[in-house]
Design an enzyme around this catalytic site. Structure first.
Site, mmCIF file in Angstrom:
data_model
loop_
_atom_site.group_PDB
_atom_site.id
_atom_site.type_symbol
_atom_site.label_atom_id
_atom_site.label_comp_id
_atom_site.label_asym_id
_atom_site.label_seq_id
_atom_site.Cartn_x
_atom_site.Cartn_y
_atom_site.Cartn_z
ATOM 1 N N ASP A 63 -0.687 2.306 8.172
ATOM 2 C CA ASP A 63 -1.258 1.556 9.304
ATOM 3 C C ASP A 63 -0.493 1.720 10.618
ATOM 4 O O ASP A 63 -1.030 1.421 11.686
ATOM 5 C CB ASP A 63 -1.332 0.059 8.966
ATOM 6 C CG ASP A 63 -2.411 -0.242 7.945
ATOM 7 O OD1 ASP A 63 -3.157 0.681 7.583
ATOM 8 O OD2 ASP A 63 -2.506 -1.406 7.507
ATOM 9 N N THR A 120 5.853 -6.199 2.651
ATOM 10 C CA THR A 120 7.144 -5.839 2.050
ATOM 11 C C THR A 120 8.280 -6.407 2.901
ATOM 12 O O THR A 120 9.247 -6.987 2.379
ATOM 13 C CB THR A 120 7.277 -4.304 1.984
ATOM 14 O OG1 THR A 120 6.142 -3.803 1.289
ATOM 15 C CG2 THR A 120 8.554 -3.870 1.293
ATOM 16 N N LYS A 125 -27.967 12.968 24.439
ATOM 17 C CA LYS A 125 -26.923 13.334 23.465
ATOM 18 C C LYS A 125 -27.567 13.404 22.102
ATOM 19 O O LYS A 125 -28.376 12.539 21.745
ATOM 20 C CB LYS A 125 -25.834 12.262 23.452
ATOM 21 C CG LYS A 125 -24.633 12.657 24.256
ATOM 22 C CD LYS A 125 -23.405 11.874 23.843
ATOM 23 C CE LYS A 125 -22.189 12.620 24.354
ATOM 24 N NZ LYS A 125 -20.966 12.261 23.748
ATOM 25 N N MET A 179 -9.123 2.892 7.806
ATOM 26 C CA MET A 179 -8.269 1.769 7.418
ATOM 27 C C MET A 179 -7.532 1.198 8.633
ATOM 28 O O MET A 179 -7.473 1.822 9.691
ATOM 29 C CB MET A 179 -7.284 2.189 6.337
ATOM 30 C CG MET A 179 -7.894 2.097 4.947
ATOM 31 S SD MET A 179 -6.667 2.339 3.660
ATOM 32 C CE MET A 179 -7.616 1.820 2.227
ATOM 33 N N GLU A 215 -17.485 8.741 20.358
ATOM 34 C CA GLU A 215 -18.107 8.162 21.559
ATOM 35 C C GLU A 215 -17.542 6.770 21.829
ATOM 36 O O GLU A 215 -17.481 6.327 22.971
ATOM 37 C CB GLU A 215 -19.630 8.078 21.383
ATOM 38 C CG GLU A 215 -20.389 9.328 21.800
ATOM 39 C CD GLU A 215 -20.084 10.570 20.957
ATOM 40 O OE1 GLU A 215 -19.648 10.416 19.805
ATOM 41 O OE2 GLU A 215 -20.272 11.696 21.464
ATOM 42 N N GLY A 256 0.826 -1.218 0.000
ATOM 43 C CA GLY A 256 0.000 0.000 0.000
ATOM 44 C C GLY A 256 0.852 1.257 0.000
ATOM 45 O O GLY A 256 1.765 1.386 0.811
ATOM 46 N N GLY A 282 5.310 -1.890 4.058
ATOM 47 C CA GLY A 282 4.770 -2.358 5.335
ATOM 48 C C GLY A 282 5.100 -3.821 5.587
ATOM 49 O O GLY A 282 6.100 -4.354 5.084
ATOM 50 N N ASN A 283 4.213 -4.452 6.335
ATOM 51 C CA ASN A 283 4.400 -5.844 6.743
ATOM 52 C C ASN A 283 4.720 -6.828 5.627
ATOM 53 O O ASN A 283 5.651 -7.611 5.727
ATOM 54 C CB ASN A 283 3.087 -6.314 7.382
ATOM 55 C CG ASN A 283 3.293 -6.575 8.837
ATOM 56 O OD1 ASN A 283 4.196 -7.319 9.186
ATOM 57 N ND2 ASN A 283 2.493 -5.938 9.673
HETATM 58 O O1 F6P Z 1 -1.615 -1.530 4.313
HETATM 59 C C1 F6P Z 1 -2.199 -0.312 4.083
HETATM 60 C C2 F6P Z 1 -3.655 -0.476 3.696
HETATM 61 O O2 F6P Z 1 -4.133 0.797 3.352
HETATM 62 C C3 F6P Z 1 -4.539 -1.117 4.762
HETATM 63 O O3 F6P Z 1 -4.961 -0.231 5.767
HETATM 64 C C4 F6P Z 1 -5.675 -1.626 3.922
HETATM 65 O O4 F6P Z 1 -6.327 -2.702 4.546
HETATM 66 C C5 F6P Z 1 -4.994 -2.066 2.670
HETATM 67 O O5 F6P Z 1 -3.799 -1.315 2.570
HETATM 68 C C6 F6P Z 1 -5.811 -1.914 1.410
HETATM 69 O O6 F6P Z 1 -5.069 -2.418 0.355
HETATM 70 P P1 F6P Z 1 -5.470 -2.283 -1.179
HETATM 71 O O7 F6P Z 1 -5.199 -0.878 -1.591
HETATM 72 O O8 F6P Z 1 -4.584 -3.247 -1.875
HETATM 73 O O9 F6P Z 1 -6.905 -2.607 -1.261
#
Ligand code: F6P
Length: 324
Positions: free
Chosen positions: A129, A106, A215, A171, A189, A12, A103-104
């Site tokens: 994330d 990668t 509320k 996300m 909330e 991502g 990220g993870n």
């Molecule tokens: O890893 C980043 C992220 O934006 C996540 O928060 C989300 O679940 C995912 O990528 C969405 O991935 P894609 O763009 O491949 O649908």
């Protein structure tokens, strides 16, 4: 000690990735390295899509969202054949180090690649994330939470005008960092995150207590990876207990991934990009760079993948208390 290195972005995209690419390229050139950009992450490594980059290749990109060298989620790199092709391409082009921003997924690809070919590879944390161990913040997170917060503030205006309840999905496939911070900052909330379970009863209690206290509007932030499901699923479940509920649901989605990076993300990305090059210079391999307590930090790729950075559960209680 001139070296040839490559930089890629994978998974991502995250605002600030361009600032990180810029830092990698310019730090590398400053220290006499040759640097190549790999197009579309690991896919480009498999296809040998290496483009030489000079200082001007990264001009005027520090403020741009997305990634100029493109990104991809590469299935082929999950196979040993794919990784071997990538290794052969790197060797053929006399590359001596890879900097992978992502990220993870990668990092998992990088760790596996190092295990098989002992090829120096350094991870730099680029994901909205914020779910990577070994760094307090990941590149893109600050921009994403500010984008989400801007949307939440706007939703609050209409929610308040109608005295409505809104469920807003942010996300975070496996983690609740975004949900927690925007929930607290947006005066939510309640906040639902994947790290905590059995949150429905509690949520119903909060909603009912809010209505009991007259509320008007109530706003619930739900992380997309919450185990109760996304906003549609959560509302379906709650309606079984409160059939009169007539909420609105908003999925913020990919808007959170775009936009010009905040100053914080640009600074973070610049520091981490430079640190990744320095790591290669120092002969480090198989590590992820991060910043912890404002100091450059290194952990192994395995640690970055396998150790969990905990969300601050106290923030949930604080959000609940402050929104009463
Ligand atoms: O890893 C980043 C992220 O934006 C996540 O928060 C989300 O679940 C995912 O990528 C969405 O991935 P894609 O763009 O491949 O649908």
């Amino acid at each position: 000690m001139e070296k040839n290195i490559v930089v890629l972005t994978s998974g991502g995209d995250a605002p600030g990735m361009n600032a990180c690419i810029r830092a990698v390229v310019r730090t590398a050139i400053y220290h006499g390295f040759k640097v190549y950009g790999v197009e579309r992450g690991y896919q480009g490594m498999i296809e040998g899509l290496f483009t030489p980059m000079d200082s001007s290749s990264v001009s005027n990109i520090i403020q741009r969202g997305g990634t100029i060298i493109k990104t991809a989620r590469c299935k082929e790199f999950e196979t040993v054949e794919g990784r071997r092709l990538a290794f052969e391409n790197l060797q053929m082009n006399h590359i001596e180090g890879v900097i992978a921003i992502g990220g993870n997924g990668t990092y998992a690809g990088a760790a596996q690649f190092y295990k098989e070919f002992s090829f120096p590879i350094i991870g730099a944390p680029g994901t909205i994330d914020n779910d990577l161990y070994g760094t307090d913040y990941t590149i893109g997170y600050d921009t994403a939470i500010n984008t989400a917060l801007d949307a939440i503030d706007k939703i609050r205006d209409t929610a308040d005008s109608f005295d409505r309840t809104f469920f807003v999905e942010v996300m975070g496939r496996d983690s609740g960092f975004i949900a927690m911070d925007v929930g607290l900052a947006g005066g939510a909330e309640a906040i639902l995150v994947p790290e905590l379970h059995n949150e429905l009863d509690h949520l119903i209690g909060i909603l009912q207590s809010g209505w009991g206290r007259k509320k008007g509007s109530q706003l619930i932030v739900v992380a997309e990876g919450d185990d109760e499901g996304g906003v549609y699923e959560v509302v379906k479940k709650i309606k079984k207990y409160i059939p009169s509920l007539d909420p609105r649901m908003v999925v913020l989605g990919h808007i959170q991934r775009g936009g010009s990076p905040t100053a914080r993300d640009r600074v973070l990305a610049s520091r981490l990009g430079a640190a990744a090059v320095m790591a290669i210079m120092e002969g480090k391999e198989n590590i992820a760079v991060g910043i912890v307590n404002d100091q450059i930090n290194y952990v192994s790729l395995e640690e970055a993948i396998n150790l969990k950075k905990p969300v601050k559960e106290g923030l949930l209680k604080l959000a609940a208390m402050l929104s009463t």
